[in-house]
Enzyme design. Structure first.
Site, mmCIF file in Angstrom:
data_model
loop_
_atom_site.group_PDB
_atom_site.id
_atom_site.type_symbol
_atom_site.label_atom_id
_atom_site.label_comp_id
_atom_site.label_asym_id
_atom_site.label_seq_id
_atom_site.Cartn_x
_atom_site.Cartn_y
_atom_site.Cartn_z
ATOM 1 N N ASN A 61 -56.663 -8.613 16.763
ATOM 2 C CA ASN A 61 -56.654 -7.485 15.831
ATOM 3 C C ASN A 61 -56.675 -6.157 16.569
ATOM 4 O OD1 ASN A 61 -56.705 -9.209 13.636
ATOM 5 N ND2 ASN A 61 -58.864 -8.926 13.191
ATOM 6 N N ARG A 383 -42.128 -12.693 5.934
ATOM 7 C CA ARG A 383 -42.479 -13.469 7.130
ATOM 8 C C ARG A 383 -42.318 -14.940 6.770
ATOM 9 N NH1 ARG A 383 -45.072 -9.636 10.355
ATOM 10 N NH2 ARG A 383 -46.324 -8.086 9.238
ATOM 11 N N ARG A 413 -43.188 -6.137 10.711
ATOM 12 C CA ARG A 413 -43.672 -5.835 12.054
ATOM 13 C C ARG A 413 -44.044 -7.100 12.840
ATOM 14 N NH1 ARG A 413 -47.705 -1.772 11.200
ATOM 15 N NH2 ARG A 413 -46.011 -0.268 11.299
ATOM 16 N N HIS A 443 -41.279 -6.015 0.374
ATOM 17 C CA HIS A 443 -42.524 -6.739 0.632
ATOM 18 C C HIS A 443 -42.881 -7.676 -0.516
ATOM 19 C CE1 HIS A 443 -47.012 -6.919 1.469
ATOM 20 N NE2 HIS A 443 -46.493 -7.187 2.653
ATOM 21 N N TYR A 476 -54.880 -18.301 4.856
ATOM 22 C CA TYR A 476 -54.932 -17.113 3.993
ATOM 23 C C TYR A 476 -55.189 -17.553 2.551
ATOM 24 C CZ TYR A 476 -52.773 -14.045 7.557
ATOM 25 O OH TYR A 476 -52.499 -13.319 8.682
ATOM 26 N N ARG A 572 -61.158 -6.400 1.631
ATOM 27 C CA ARG A 572 -61.406 -7.117 2.880
ATOM 28 C C ARG A 572 -61.419 -6.190 4.089
ATOM 29 N NH1 ARG A 572 -56.501 -9.840 4.562
ATOM 30 N NH2 ARG A 572 -56.298 -8.128 6.043
ATOM 31 N N HIS A 600 -56.735 -12.672 1.141
ATOM 32 C CA HIS A 600 -55.442 -12.007 1.196
ATOM 33 C C HIS A 600 -54.840 -11.715 -0.180
ATOM 34 C CE1 HIS A 600 -51.084 -11.610 2.461
ATOM 35 N NE2 HIS A 600 -51.682 -10.857 3.363
#
Length: 719
Positions: A61, A383, A413, A443, A476, A572, A600
């Protein structure tokens, strides 16, 4: 396509309180989140290898934070840009505070590693430091060096005759100060460590001994430099600016990103990490050659690149990990002989990952690919991972002659290269690949399948809060909503037309889409709660998000608090809203859940004139967080939940359990600090354990009709 950015009125004037008293800094809030992740590495109630996993995650992270967020601020500071953050700080002021917090975080990571090293050694796993190894271990390492490492590394002299070698992003190397024995001449040599070499060498045997690759190289220096005396050595690691900015005039996105990925590997150095005893002269050499203007430089007495510890977590020691868990497959689909379309046609259904298997999402697409009645599939891909069954299903559908459209987001990214690969594979199979908007990311997580049935064409949709990624879906917590609602089907078609053909929908029937009207939908429901509170009716807002940083949303929540609306937030990660401040947010509570699974899912619930939780509450799931990028610069979806069973599951099971959790929850105080809600040794409620042990409401079939799922209740004062 130029669409005006939505704008809303300022809820509270800036004169109400200085910005620093109204908002938390986004970057410092993110660092506070990573401190909570690191705290799990010191949680004595977790198995040791799971604690090591949390330590590794905190390192990963932090690397990404530095490569993206710190790099962006450093770029602004270098160009003299004085754009202020939500709390009124300039880039330079933020960087000063970030440096201090990053240094403290690095020290805390190394302290956690030192503790875990001792605890793991007692359980038969040794993370050696290379300074006190047994003779048999040293013999193995030297043999390993000769056979496995020496052929792939290249010592490079550092002198005027040799250009300074390029150090790639995330690259590690060792600098050696040498003296040639023949004439006592001094020499500096650099050995860059190829990324393909495993970071740790495991010594064969029942006892697990791990030695870092940099220590193996240092211990074998006499083999690498015969005829030289090693006077000293030092390990370093480099992080570079890794953000990719898309230029509006980019004519070919594919070609642009192929070039941009190469440029990213050579981005400006943002962080130079050095081991604690790094030679001062060698450090000065690196400073000069790497061009470190404004870069962070850290020295540590421990391990560089904490994220690499994830390799040790894979050691086969189930006794040092969480008890294994196998996700359920929705029983209601099984009752229809595994036919996803029959189950969805019967009624809407939500699948709660990772407690319920992501395989049902893959099966939805696989069945669509094989079903002769299916005529069209449309799919967004943000993704998809390296081994993607979703991609395979889309390829199979195209090869079967179906019309298949895939919206592949090149700007995801760190997944840009993988997405380019998948786009190429899909196009080869005959899939129509669309890259969406140049300046907005797509997204939204949407699948749309059109099937020919007796009554005519029927559209089946999947709306998700997470990615179509087979690995992350195992850790997740996300929601997959399946529906054959004709209104949502028509709205999904409008969303795809918007992305593929820039055809902005005149209106939608149920779906809200950013950057068109998602923001306004949230405004409208918050305002309705404010109005209800002022009229003396029950008013409340519950939300579960990854991030809350959007100023206008925060200001509206402040106004809701002032009107008496009870606001309960599960955020979160970074949260710029100050909760529990008298006269500003006394009716707002914020908590963060950090545990075995990564929270998530994005959920909003509005009381709608009835005390929460209520069957009359308005409930939505979304792909969007409450961030300006999600509301203004991304294509996102906000989906209303109207089916009664799904509504109950999302509101009274998923959302309420998150609000009731104490074992994994941290409460946000008005001063920005987070405190664990459960004290060590106390009994508490663990939402992850609850979900692992109980079936979902919409996914269970008649076979589990008699299963007594513990109903969660909101006791007075529980929140």
């Amino acid at each position: 396509m130029d669409i005006p950015k939505p704008s809303g009125p300022e809820i509270l004037s800036e004169g109400f309180a200085p910005a620093r008293q109204r908002y938390f800094n986004r970057e410092l809030s993110w660092l506070a989140f990573n401190e909570r992740v690191l705290a799990e590495a010191r949680n004595p109630e977790y198995p040791l290898l799971e604690r090591l996993r949390f330590l590794s995650i905190s390192g990963s992270n932090l690397d990404e934070f530095i490569m993206i967020r710190v790099a962006g601020l450093a770029g602004q500071a270098n160009r003299g840009i004085e754009a202020r953050s939500i709390d009124g700080k300039t880039p330079s002021q933020q960087l000063t505070e970030i440096r201090r917090r990053v240094k403290a975080l690095d020290l805390a990571q190394q302290a956690a590693l030192a503790d875990l090293r001792g605890l793991l050694a007692k359980r038969g796993i040794e993370i050696a430091d290379g300074k006190a190894l047994r003779p048999d271990v040293l013999r193995h390492l030297r043999r390993y060096f000769v056979e496995q490492i020496s052929p792939v590394i290249t010592p490079q002299a550092i002198d005027p005759a040799h250009p300074f070698p390029f150090v790639a992003n995330l690259g590690m190397g060792v600098l050696f100060n040498l003296t040639r024995k023949a004439d006592e001449a001094a020499l500096v040599e650099m050995v860059l460590i190829p990324s393909a070499i495993p970071r740790f060498v495991r010594i064969p045997g029942d006892e697990a001994i791990f030695v870092s690759i940099e220590d193996v190289i240092r211990l074998s220096a006499d083999l690498l430099f015969p005829g030289f005396r090693v006077e000293g050595s030092g390990v370093f690691r480099v992080l570079r600016d890794s953000d990719i900015e898309v230029e509006e005039e980019a004519e070919d996105l594919v070609r642009y990103f192929r070039s941009a990925i190469q440029r990213r590997r050579r981005g400006r150095v943002i962080l130079l990490e050095l081991d604690g005893d790094f030679d001062p002269d060698a450090e000065q050499l690196l400073r000069q050659q790497l061009g470190l203007r404004g870069a962070f430089i850290t020295k540590t007495g421990g391990l560089l690149g904490i994220s690499a510890l994830s390799a040790i977590v894979e050691e086969d020691r189930p006794d040092l990990k969480f008890e294994s868990f196998s996700p359920r497959y929705p029983e209601r689909v099984l009752e229809h002989d595994g036919d996803c379309f029959a189950a969805i046609r019967e009624k809407d259904m939500v699948v709660h990952h990772p407690y319920e298997s992501f395989e049902v999402v893959v099966d939805f697409l696989r069945q669509a690919a094989a079903d002769p009645a299916v005529v069209s599939i449309k799919q967004t891909l943000y993704r998809a991972g390296h081994q993607s069954p979703v991609i395979a299903a889309l390829i199979a559908a195209a090869e079967a002659g179906k019309s298949v459209t895939a919206v592949v987001e090149l700007k995801a990214r760190f997944d840009e290269e993988q997405n380019l690969h998948w786009a190429n594979q899909l196009e080869r199979a005959g899939v129509q690949v669309i890259y969406g908007f140049v300046d907005w990311k797509t997204h939204a997580k949407v699948s749309m399948v059109v099937r020919r049935e007796e009554e005519g064409f029927r559209t089946y949709c999947h709306f998700g809060t997470g990615n179509y990624h087979p690995v992350t879906t195992k850790v997740y917590t996300d929601l997959s909503f399946f529906t054959a609602d004709p209104k949502l089907g028509r709205d999904a078609a409008r969303l795809f037309n918007f992305v593929t053909g820039y055809v902005q929908p005149v209106r939608t029937e149920l779906l809200s889409i950013s950057p068109l009207d998602l923001r306004e939908t949230l405004y409208r429901h918050i305002d309705r709660e404010i109005e209800n509170a002022r009229k003396g009716r029950p008013a409340g807002i519950w939300a579960k998000l990854n991030s809350l940083t959007e100023k206008a949303i925060i200001d509206r929540l402040y106004e809701a608090s002032a009107a008496g609306v009870q606001v309960e937030l599960v955020i979160r990660g970074n949260c710029c809203l100050r909760a529990g401040v008298a006269g500003l947010s006394e009716n707002i509570r914020v908590k963060s859940i950090i545990g075995r699974f990564l929270e998530h899912s994005r959920i909003w619930a509005f009381a709608n004139g009835y005390a929460l939780p209520s069957a009359r509450a308005r409930v939505f799931i979304s792909s969007a967080d409450a961030m300006s990028r999600n509301l203004d610069r991304r294509v996102e979806a906000l989906v209303p939940i109207r089916n009664r069973t799904v509504h109950d599951q999302v509101l009274e099971q998923v959302l309420l359990a998150s609000l009731l959790d104490t074992e994994q929850s941290w409460a946000l105080a008005p001063d920005g600090t987070y405190t664990r809600m459960k004290k060590q040794g106390e009994a508490g409620f663990n939402c992850h354990t609850y979900f692992m042990n109980n079936p979902s409401l919409s996914g269970r079939g008649a076979a589990l009709a008699g299963w007594s799922v513990p109903k969660l209740t909101l006791r007075k004062g529980a929140l």
